[in-house]
Write a protein that holds these residues in place. Structure first.
Motif, PDB file in Angstrom:
ATOM      1  N   ARG A  62      44.788  42.056  42.889  1.00  0.00           N
ATOM      2  CA  ARG A  62      45.280  41.678  44.214  1.00  0.00           C
ATOM      3  C   ARG A  62      46.696  42.170  44.460  1.00  0.00           C
ATOM      4  N   ALA A  63      47.481  42.250  43.398  1.00  0.00           N
ATOM      5  CA  ALA A  63      48.838  42.799  43.558  1.00  0.00           C
ATOM      6  C   ALA A  63      48.800  44.293  43.852  1.00  0.00           C
ATOM      7  N   ILE A  64      47.862  45.014  43.238  1.00  0.00           N
ATOM      8  CA  ILE A  64      47.721  46.446  43.509  1.00  0.00           C
ATOM      9  C   ILE A  64      47.420  46.682  44.984  1.00  0.00           C
ATOM     10  N   LEU A  65      46.556  45.819  45.551  1.00  0.00           N
ATOM     11  CA  LEU A  65      46.173  45.955  46.953  1.00  0.00           C
ATOM     12  C   LEU A  65      47.197  45.359  47.912  1.00  0.00           C
ATOM     13  N   ARG A  66      48.229  44.741  47.361  1.00  0.00           N
ATOM     14  CA  ARG A  66      49.252  44.053  48.148  1.00  0.00           C
ATOM     15  C   ARG A  66      48.676  42.841  48.901  1.00  0.00           C
ATOM     16  N   LEU A  67      47.575  42.283  48.406  1.00  0.00           N
ATOM     17  CA  LEU A  67      47.125  40.982  48.895  1.00  0.00           C
ATOM     18  C   LEU A  67      48.060  39.909  48.355  1.00  0.00           C
ATOM     19  N   LEU A  68      48.659  40.174  47.205  1.00  0.00           N
ATOM     20  CA  LEU A  68      49.772  39.398  46.660  1.00  0.00           C
ATOM     21  C   LEU A  68      50.941  40.352  46.504  1.00  0.00           C
ATOM     22  N   GLU A  69      52.113  39.934  46.902  1.00  0.00           N
ATOM     23  CA  GLU A  69      53.283  40.791  46.763  1.00  0.00           C
ATOM     24  C   GLU A  69      53.792  40.752  45.323  1.00  0.00           C
ATOM     25  N   PRO A  70      53.930  41.902  44.670  1.00  0.00           N
ATOM     26  CA  PRO A  70      54.426  41.916  43.283  1.00  0.00           C
ATOM     27  C   PRO A  70      55.844  41.366  43.175  1.00  0.00           C
ATOM     28  N   THR A  71      56.133  40.712  42.072  1.00  0.00           N
ATOM     29  CA  THR A  71      57.498  40.248  41.799  1.00  0.00           C
ATOM     30  C   THR A  71      58.374  41.409  41.363  1.00  0.00           C
ATOM     31  N   ALA A  72      57.822  42.306  40.574  1.00  0.00           N
ATOM     32  CA  ALA A  72      58.563  43.476  40.090  1.00  0.00           C
ATOM     33  C   ALA A  72      57.553  44.523  39.650  1.00  0.00           C
ATOM     34  N   GLY A  73      58.050  45.719  39.395  1.00  0.00           N
ATOM     35  CA  GLY A  73      57.209  46.805  38.929  1.00  0.00           C
ATOM     36  C   GLY A  73      56.956  47.834  40.023  1.00  0.00           C
ATOM     37  N   GLU A  74      56.218  48.867  39.669  1.00  0.00           N
ATOM     38  CA  GLU A  74      55.933  49.953  40.598  1.00  0.00           C
ATOM     39  C   GLU A  74      54.435  50.259  40.600  1.00  0.00           C
ATOM     40  N   ILE A  75      53.902  50.553  41.800  1.00  0.00           N
ATOM     41  CA  ILE A  75      52.490  50.902  41.969  1.00  0.00           C
ATOM     42  C   ILE A  75      52.435  52.203  42.759  1.00  0.00           C
ATOM     43  N   TYR A  76      51.710  53.185  42.206  1.00  0.00           N
ATOM     44  CA  TYR A  76      51.582  54.486  42.860  1.00  0.00           C
ATOM     45  C   TYR A  76      50.112  54.765  43.128  1.00  0.00           C
ATOM     46  N   LEU A  77      49.795  55.152  44.377  1.00  0.00           N
ATOM     47  CA  LEU A  77      48.461  55.588  44.740  1.00  0.00           C
ATOM     48  C   LEU A  77      48.524  57.061  45.085  1.00  0.00           C
ATOM     49  N   ASP A  78      47.886  57.871  44.262  1.00  0.00           N
ATOM     50  CA  ASP A  78      47.885  59.324  44.428  1.00  0.00           C
ATOM     51  C   ASP A  78      49.307  59.879  44.559  1.00  0.00           C
ATOM     52  N   GLY A  79      50.206  59.349  43.728  1.00  0.00           N
ATOM     53  CA  GLY A  79      51.586  59.845  43.700  1.00  0.00           C
ATOM     54  C   GLY A  79      52.529  59.175  44.679  1.00  0.00           C
ATOM     55  N   GLN A  80      52.016  58.362  45.616  1.00  0.00           N
ATOM     56  CA  GLN A  80      52.869  57.677  46.588  1.00  0.00           C
ATOM     57  C   GLN A  80      53.113  56.246  46.151  1.00  0.00           C
TER      58      GLN A  80
END
Length: 343
Positions: A62-80
């Motif tokens: 759910r954090a990857i999909l931003r259904l939950l906002e991450p507290t910290a860290g980085e998520i990249y989808l196809d380089g973005q």
């Protein structure tokens, strides 16, 4: 699979839920649901995220999909990078990543006909215009998931659990997604229906080039669907490996315990059991050092004070454990036999 760069990359992802006293009180503690998770998934690959209930698997999805906002860290989808992307800019990215929820009975709107359930993402993203064009697209999606065209006119309560999950998969495919997150997508289904849905996902991946993050606690299912496996315990990944290596030669003591608990249908097959004593520690106050040391049969002083990092222990196999292979030979389970006959 495209080896050039991952479709999805997660770096040191954290999600901490604040504990508040009263309606307007400040945080007086945190639930460390996800506490530093890192992995990547190549295009066209399936990565399974496994572990006991409550270890943070669904929160990662759910954090990857931003259904939950991450507290910290980085998520990249196809380089973005998408973890800090504003909502307006994130909206077109949402078309590329969808989720299939665990419960097929509550994830579909009971007041909408199947046609409207599947057509909603199509109209939201402007992928087709006009009733005829939308109906044709919905019908083709129903075809892909093995449901008849006349299912469009019916309501979700008229379908079985497996059929409802097929509708959920069709809805996830509707915007032309690259990444599908399956959050315990087969855990509420009967064994025979599980096999059908797993086969469907495998066929769709082959035909459409989908990338899957398959969240599950059922290792017998995972063995038949996945390319790689990431094992979570108390908010952290403790082992990542390709499927064959993990099931044949697991490294981390927790992975060995999970695999030893998988039922084997043939009573003649004897396998060493790893019995874990004690309860899973609270994510509000996780143990220092290795989070697994309170239940690990091989823990020693270093485990209690120093947190192990994921390190290479073989070709493509990473494990977060202070012990080496030779010290764990006594608790290595035998290789697993296939659990489901998937034709």
């Amino acid at each position: 699979m495209n080896e050039a760069h991952p479709l999805l990359e997660v770096r040191d992802l954290k999600k901490h839920f604040p504990l508040r006293s009263g309606l307007f009180g400040g945080a007086n503690g945190y639930v460390y649901a996800v506490d530093g998770v890192t992995f990547a998934i190549r295009r066209g690959e399936t990565l399974s995220l496994v572990g006991e209930s409550g270890c943070g698997k669904s929160t990662v999805g759910r954090a990857i999909l931003r259904l939950l906002e991450p507290t910290a860290g980085e998520i990249y989808l196809d380089g973005q990078r998408i973890d800090n992307m504003p909502s307006a800019k994130l909206r077109p990215m949402r078309r590329r990543m969808q989720i299939v929820f665990q419960d097929p009975f509550s994830s579909l709107n009971p007041r909408q006909r199947v046609r409207d359930v599947i057509a909603e993402p199509i109209t939201n993203f402007g992928l087709a215009h006009g009733t005829g064009a939308i109906d044709d697209l919905v019908a083709s999606l129903l075809d892909k998931v093995g449901l008849p065209r006349d299912a469009m006119k019916r309501f979700p309560h008229e379908f079985s659990g497996g059929q409802r999950q097929r509708i959920g998969i069709a809805r996830a495919l509707a915007p032309g997604s690259d990444l599908i997150i399956c959050d315990e997508a087969v855990s509420a289904l009967d064994v025979s229906v599980k096999a059908q849905i797993v086969n469907l996902l495998s066929d769709l991946q082959d035909n459409l080039g989908l990338t899957l993050l398959f969240i599950s606690h059922d290792l017998a299912i995972v063995e038949h669907l996945t390319h790689r496996v990431a094992v979570m315990y108390l908010g952290k990944i403790v082992e990542i490996s390709d499927r064959r290596t993990l099931f044949a030669t697991p490294h981390h003591p927790y992975t060995k315990a999970l695999l030893s608990a998988v039922p084997v249908p043939d009573p003649k097959i004897k396998r060493g059991r790893v019995i874990l004593h004690g309860d899973v520690p609270s994510p509000i106050k996780p143990p220092t050092g290795c989070k697994f040391h309170t239940r690990c049969p091989l823990a020693y002083d270093r485990c209690r004070h120093e947190e192990p990092l994921l390190r290479h222990v073989g070709s493509g196999q990473l494990s977060a454990c202070h012990l080496d292979d030779t010290s764990m030979d006594g608790i290595r389970p035998n290789s697993l036999e296939p659990q489901l006959p998937l034709a």
